[in-house]
Scaffold this motif. Sequence first.
Motif, mmCIF file in Angstrom:
data_model
loop_
_atom_site.group_PDB
_atom_site.id
_atom_site.type_symbol
_atom_site.label_atom_id
_atom_site.label_comp_id
_atom_site.label_asym_id
_atom_site.label_seq_id
_atom_site.Cartn_x
_atom_site.Cartn_y
_atom_site.Cartn_z
ATOM 1 N N HIS A 14 4.482 -12.684 -2.807
ATOM 2 C CA HIS A 14 3.094 -13.108 -2.757
ATOM 3 C C HIS A 14 2.231 -11.918 -3.181
ATOM 4 C CE1 HIS A 14 -0.137 -15.675 -1.446
ATOM 5 N NE2 HIS A 14 -0.678 -14.668 -0.805
ATOM 6 N N ILE A 15 1.038 -12.202 -3.698
ATOM 7 C CA ILE A 15 0.125 -11.132 -4.089
ATOM 8 C C ILE A 15 -0.073 -10.166 -2.919
ATOM 9 C CG2 ILE A 15 -2.309 -10.646 -4.608
ATOM 10 C CD1 ILE A 15 -2.324 -13.137 -6.286
ATOM 11 N N ASP A 16 -0.015 -8.876 -3.211
ATOM 12 C CA ASP A 16 -0.246 -7.813 -2.225
ATOM 13 C C ASP A 16 0.927 -7.537 -1.298
ATOM 14 O OD1 ASP A 16 -2.646 -7.037 -3.080
ATOM 15 O OD2 ASP A 16 -3.824 -8.140 -1.599
ATOM 16 N N GLY A 18 3.626 -6.227 -2.271
ATOM 17 C CA GLY A 18 4.216 -4.945 -2.673
ATOM 18 C C GLY A 18 5.149 -5.001 -3.867
ATOM 19 N N LYS A 19 5.062 -6.045 -4.659
ATOM 20 C CA LYS A 19 5.963 -6.168 -5.808
ATOM 21 C C LYS A 19 5.787 -5.021 -6.797
ATOM 22 C CE LYS A 19 5.067 -9.538 -8.474
ATOM 23 N NZ LYS A 19 4.741 -9.472 -9.864
ATOM 24 N N SER A 20 4.530 -4.738 -7.173
ATOM 25 C CA SER A 20 4.310 -3.688 -8.171
ATOM 26 C C SER A 20 4.713 -2.321 -7.634
ATOM 27 C CB SER A 20 2.845 -3.663 -8.600
ATOM 28 O OG SER A 20 2.480 -4.899 -9.151
ATOM 29 N N THR A 21 4.400 -2.068 -6.375
ATOM 30 C CA THR A 21 4.767 -0.783 -5.776
ATOM 31 C C THR A 21 6.283 -0.622 -5.778
ATOM 32 O OG1 THR A 21 2.854 -1.081 -4.349
ATOM 33 C CG2 THR A 21 4.351 0.692 -3.772
ATOM 34 N N GLN A 41 1.629 1.464 -10.740
ATOM 35 C CA GLN A 41 1.878 0.098 -11.150
ATOM 36 C C GLN A 41 2.132 0.003 -12.637
ATOM 37 O OE1 GLN A 41 -0.755 -2.633 -9.270
ATOM 38 N NE2 GLN A 41 0.035 -1.934 -7.335
ATOM 39 N N GLY A 53 -5.498 -6.195 -9.721
ATOM 40 C CA GLY A 53 -4.328 -5.990 -8.881
ATOM 41 C C GLY A 53 -3.381 -7.174 -8.850
ATOM 42 N N ASN A 132 9.320 -5.776 3.364
ATOM 43 C CA ASN A 132 8.594 -4.590 2.914
ATOM 44 C C ASN A 132 7.540 -4.143 3.941
ATOM 45 O OD1 ASN A 132 7.891 -2.547 1.078
ATOM 46 N ND2 ASN A 132 6.268 -3.800 0.168
ATOM 47 N N LYS A 133 7.027 -2.958 3.741
ATOM 48 C CA LYS A 133 5.955 -2.364 4.554
ATOM 49 C C LYS A 133 6.366 -2.116 6.003
ATOM 50 C CE LYS A 133 2.329 -4.408 1.661
ATOM 51 N NZ LYS A 133 0.940 -4.804 1.549
ATOM 52 N N ASP A 135 6.798 0.552 7.293
ATOM 53 C CA ASP A 135 6.101 1.747 7.802
ATOM 54 C C ASP A 135 4.827 1.385 8.558
ATOM 55 O OD1 ASP A 135 3.710 2.377 5.470
ATOM 56 O OD2 ASP A 135 5.326 1.031 4.962
ATOM 57 N N LEU A 136 4.291 0.181 8.324
ATOM 58 C CA LEU A 136 3.040 -0.202 8.989
ATOM 59 C C LEU A 136 3.277 -0.437 10.476
ATOM 60 C CD1 LEU A 136 1.408 -2.770 6.522
ATOM 61 C CD2 LEU A 136 0.706 -0.406 6.968
ATOM 62 N N SER A 163 10.227 0.251 2.750
ATOM 63 C CA SER A 163 8.831 0.582 2.543
ATOM 64 C C SER A 163 8.722 1.078 1.112
ATOM 65 C CB SER A 163 8.371 1.668 3.516
ATOM 66 O OG SER A 163 7.147 2.195 3.038
ATOM 67 N N LYS A 165 6.147 1.889 -0.394
ATOM 68 C CA LYS A 165 5.190 2.978 -0.460
ATOM 69 C C LYS A 165 5.838 4.308 -0.079
ATOM 70 C CE LYS A 165 0.518 3.957 1.074
ATOM 71 N NZ LYS A 165 -0.490 3.500 2.055
HETATM 72 P P1 GDP Z 1 1.693 -6.842 -5.479
HETATM 73 O O1 GDP Z 1 0.412 -7.625 -5.553
HETATM 74 O O2 GDP Z 1 2.772 -7.656 -4.834
HETATM 75 O O3 GDP Z 1 2.110 -6.260 -6.791
HETATM 76 O O4 GDP Z 1 1.422 -5.656 -4.457
HETATM 77 P P2 GDP Z 1 1.141 -4.119 -4.702
HETATM 78 O O5 GDP Z 1 2.395 -3.409 -5.048
HETATM 79 O O6 GDP Z 1 -0.010 -3.992 -5.630
HETATM 80 O O7 GDP Z 1 0.748 -3.677 -3.223
HETATM 81 C C1 GDP Z 1 -0.364 -4.189 -2.556
HETATM 82 C C2 GDP Z 1 -0.890 -3.159 -1.573
HETATM 83 O O8 GDP Z 1 0.073 -2.913 -0.560
HETATM 84 C C3 GDP Z 1 -1.190 -1.831 -2.216
HETATM 85 O O9 GDP Z 1 -2.337 -1.316 -1.623
HETATM 86 C C4 GDP Z 1 0.029 -0.985 -1.873
HETATM 87 O O10 GDP Z 1 -0.271 0.387 -1.807
HETATM 88 C C5 GDP Z 1 0.404 -1.539 -0.516
HETATM 89 N N1 GDP Z 1 1.834 -1.387 -0.230
HETATM 90 C C6 GDP Z 1 2.870 -1.761 -1.031
HETATM 91 N N2 GDP Z 1 4.046 -1.471 -0.432
HETATM 92 C C7 GDP Z 1 3.745 -0.894 0.763
HETATM 93 C C8 GDP Z 1 4.538 -0.380 1.839
HETATM 94 O O11 GDP Z 1 5.751 -0.370 1.827
HETATM 95 N N3 GDP Z 1 3.839 0.100 2.907
HETATM 96 C C9 GDP Z 1 2.492 0.112 2.960
HETATM 97 N N4 GDP Z 1 1.919 0.606 4.047
HETATM 98 N N5 GDP Z 1 1.729 -0.362 1.968
HETATM 99 C C10 GDP Z 1 2.345 -0.850 0.889
#
Ligand code: GDP
Length: 597
Positions: A14-16, A18-21, A41, A53, A132-133, A135-136, A163, A165
Amino acid sequence: VPISNIRNFCIIAHIDHGKSTLADKLLQITGTVQKREMKEQFLDNMDLERERGITIKLQAARMRYILNNEPYCLNLIDTPGHVDFSYEVSRSLAACEGALLVVDASQGVEAQTLANVYLALENNLEIIPVLNKIDLPGAEPDRAAKEIEEIIGLDCSDAIHCSAKEGIGITEILNAIVTRIPPPKDTAGGPLRALIFDSYYDPYRGVIVYFRVVDGTVKKGDRIYFMASGKDYIADEIGVLSPYQLQVNELYAGEVGYLSASIRSVADARVGDTITHYGRKAESSLPGYAEATPMVFCGLFPVDADQFPELRDALEKLQLNDAALKFEPETSSAMGFGFRCGFLGLLHMEIVQERLEREYNLNLITTAPSVVYRVNCVDDEIVECSNPSLLPEPGKRRSIEEPYVKIEILTPKEYIGSLMELGQDRRGVFKEMNYITENRASIIYELPLAEMVGDFFDQLKSRSKGYASMEYSLIGYRESDLVKLDIQINGELVEPLSTIVHKDKAYSVGRALTQKLKELIPRQMFKVPIQACIGSKVIASESLSAIRKDVLSKCYGGDITRKKKLLKKQAEGKKRMKAIGKVDVPQEAFMAVLRLE
Ligand code: GDP
Ligand code: MG
């Protein structure tokens, strides 16, 4: 590397989430992109995508990875995440054997992810869940895993905690790609069949085609044949995406790459076509992609009539990159020469408009989007109408049908009430509601597509503080009691402002629209009446009072720079205006109907 060491995969998220990261980290850890040349990205390489984004066009990248002293070649094919673009997703899935399902462990599964996972399951992809994430502080990977198991029915005992990130779990993901996703089938000996999944126009080299070799091999210098268009060319450059274009001599079954062949005509190498050899043609082409169906249509008109040929050129080039974009010439007495364009949804429409303006320097007026209505006429003819101003006259029509969609909303339970109000307000028919976990529910509605085209998605997000998500699919046409609402400005019918509305809403829409237009249209030197009509009957009316003095009069005696500034400001404001009769109508007015209170 041998074909048994190739893995083709995509990332579903889903958007946000973390796919691009994650994609960036994979490229970095495999040394595909050096850290210092790493822009954040990497795969989202269109400016617009980085700004918004989101991923709009799919991209591909090849990585090298060594596991237990064996070299592997991993091809990542990117997928878009927005609800309007699931059609692009199905294209990338067809080029993969596996998918990473990335779920934000602090959010859980979202509706749009579901639609893409089902597509992947239908395509028999091996799916690797990634939480993913972690670490949060708010991350609950176990709860997210339970949601995946309950909603999708996917075993999550081997789900990878990650994570993107912080770089945690990335090696585990790479190892899982190698060990769990099967290699492509070895069919290199057969006649060539390669599926085109993307293409774009390069001004120097012509059309660049991205493809996956499904059977056989293709070499530099080969005479290739496009099975659907029936055209043949010499492949003068073949390469892989690493993620930059890197020339190679030959590509084998299972590999992903690009080619150029001095292809000038955009129609010769369409996305979904199969490439084979001219001298050794394959017997049948590969199953292409389902043709994308445009859901909404609008008029695109250059503010300056001289830009019409440039607009046509630009649309042709964009279409090459974007098979879902449709267009045909449209002439309107009010707007002059332009195009009627079809889009997958509103976001798609906005993106195309923005790209036309930024990349091609065009200055455009876009008219309000309309769905395609089906009019049953008294002479038994059926007329498809995507332009409200062309709706057959009331005396000629027996009934009007409009497209309906089924939408599924996933939401935390506290927003259920407010979202159901929204569904009701948009002529929705409530179908069912289920709790998927203790705190989250799925709500299903059937509603007219026209009611979803406007600000529905924005409303969904604002009413749920961003937590609800949705997906939709077309379910067919239904008869509705619809009327055409016309707008007259200064006594003149403004065709591009006509809209089709439900009879019960006509009065409130008419009132709101005339009020909104009154706010948006600049005052003129004379009084301007603004009226909403059904046929010859006026149902709402407002009037714009005249400006008393010249704008510059307040500067008389004032300093010249201030005067210049004022004139410049006026000129800028004028840029996106269309003169309708004696009145200048700004771009926002054409979209007013989308955002009525
Ligand atoms: P996409 O829309 O799926 O491509 O998501 P993005 O890769 O652009 O990530 C969306 C937001 O989540 C960005 O602000 C990233 O920095 C953040 N993010 C991605 N992966 C992680 C993670 O593992 N941990 C944290 N805390 N933030 C993350
Ligand atoms: Mg992204």
